[in-house]
Design a protein around this motif. Structure first.
Motif, PDB file in Angstrom:
ATOM      1  N   ASP A  41      16.783   1.699 -22.423  1.00  0.00           N
ATOM      2  CA  ASP A  41      17.067   0.375 -21.862  1.00  0.00           C
ATOM      3  C   ASP A  41      16.418  -0.752 -22.651  1.00  0.00           C
ATOM      4  O   ASP A  41      15.954  -1.747 -22.093  1.00  0.00           O
ATOM      5  N   GLY A  42      16.344  -0.599 -23.964  1.00  0.00           N
ATOM      6  CA  GLY A  42      15.797  -1.636 -24.829  1.00  0.00           C
ATOM      7  C   GLY A  42      14.290  -1.629 -24.969  1.00  0.00           C
ATOM      8  O   GLY A  42      13.734  -2.379 -25.769  1.00  0.00           O
ATOM      9  N   GLU A  43      13.603  -0.794 -24.197  1.00  0.00           N
ATOM     10  CA  GLU A  43      12.142  -0.711 -24.302  1.00  0.00           C
ATOM     11  C   GLU A  43      11.756  -0.094 -25.647  1.00  0.00           C
ATOM     12  O   GLU A  43      12.364   0.862 -26.103  1.00  0.00           O
ATOM     13  N   ALA A  44      10.736  -0.624 -26.289  1.00  0.00           N
ATOM     14  CA  ALA A  44      10.304  -0.163 -27.610  1.00  0.00           C
ATOM     15  C   ALA A  44       9.543   1.158 -27.499  1.00  0.00           C
ATOM     16  O   ALA A  44       8.315   1.190 -27.503  1.00  0.00           O
ATOM     17  N   VAL A  45      10.283   2.252 -27.394  1.00  0.00           N
ATOM     18  CA  VAL A  45       9.684   3.576 -27.279  1.00  0.00           C
ATOM     19  C   VAL A  45       9.666   4.253 -28.643  1.00  0.00           C
ATOM     20  O   VAL A  45       8.628   4.688 -29.131  1.00  0.00           O
ATOM     21  N   ALA A  46      10.824   4.356 -29.283  1.00  0.00           N
ATOM     22  CA  ALA A  46      10.903   4.923 -30.630  1.00  0.00           C
ATOM     23  C   ALA A  46      10.398   3.884 -31.625  1.00  0.00           C
ATOM     24  O   ALA A  46      10.552   2.679 -31.424  1.00  0.00           O
ATOM     25  N   SER A  47       9.774   4.359 -32.702  1.00  0.00           N
ATOM     26  CA  SER A  47       9.251   3.450 -33.724  1.00  0.00           C
ATOM     27  C   SER A  47       9.024   4.210 -35.022  1.00  0.00           C
ATOM     28  O   SER A  47       9.138   5.431 -35.071  1.00  0.00           O
ATOM     29  N   VAL A  48       8.680   3.466 -36.047  1.00  0.00           N
ATOM     30  CA  VAL A  48       8.254   4.079 -37.303  1.00  0.00           C
ATOM     31  C   VAL A  48       6.984   4.872 -37.001  1.00  0.00           C
ATOM     32  O   VAL A  48       6.122   4.415 -36.238  1.00  0.00           O
ATOM     33  N   ASP A  49       6.879   6.044 -37.582  1.00  0.00           N
ATOM     34  CA  ASP A  49       5.708   6.901 -37.386  1.00  0.00           C
ATOM     35  C   ASP A  49       4.440   6.090 -37.664  1.00  0.00           C
ATOM     36  O   ASP A  49       4.301   5.502 -38.735  1.00  0.00           O
ATOM     37  N   PRO A  50       3.512   6.025 -36.715  1.00  0.00           N
ATOM     38  CA  PRO A  50       2.278   5.250 -36.908  1.00  0.00           C
ATOM     39  C   PRO A  50       1.473   5.678 -38.141  1.00  0.00           C
ATOM     40  O   PRO A  50       0.767   4.860 -38.722  1.00  0.00           O
ATOM     41  N   ASP A  51       1.589   6.932 -38.550  1.00  0.00           N
ATOM     42  CA  ASP A  51       0.888   7.383 -39.755  1.00  0.00           C
ATOM     43  C   ASP A  51       1.364   6.639 -40.993  1.00  0.00           C
ATOM     44  O   ASP A  51       0.592   6.440 -41.932  1.00  0.00           O
TER      45      ASP A  51
END
Length: 69
Positions: A41-51
Motif C-alpha cells: 500500500d505504498g509503505e516503504a518496506v522494500a529498499s536497497v539492501d542496507p549493506d
C-alpha cells in the motif's frame, strides 16, 4: 565508454515478503516503488539492501579522508 549494460545490479530486499532480488541500477527506483505500491500500500518496506549503503558510506568516508588519523 560504458553503456547501460555495464551498470551494476543493485540488491533489493523486502523483509516483510522475505525476498531478495538484484535489479539493474537504472531500474531500482521504479522497481522498489512499484513493489511497495503493489504489495505494501505504498509503505516503504522494500529498499536497497542496507549493506550497500554502509559499503558506499565507507568508500565516501575514505575518499574524503575522514578515516585518517
Amino acid at each position: 565508454m560504458s553503456d547501460e549494460s555495464d551498470l551494476p545490479e543493485i540488491p533489493i530486499v523486502c523483509p516483510e515478503c522475505e525476498t531478495r532480488s538484484r535489479i539493474p541500477f537504472s531500474d531500482v527506483e521504479d522497481a522498489v516503488a512499484g513493489h511497495n505500491e503493489r504489495l505494501h500500500d505504498g509503505e516503504a518496506v522494500a529498499s536497497v539492501d542496507p549493506d550497500v549503503f554502509d559499503h558506499l558510506a565507507d568508500h565516501v568516508a575514505a575518499d574524503l579522508g575522514l578515516l585518517e588519523r
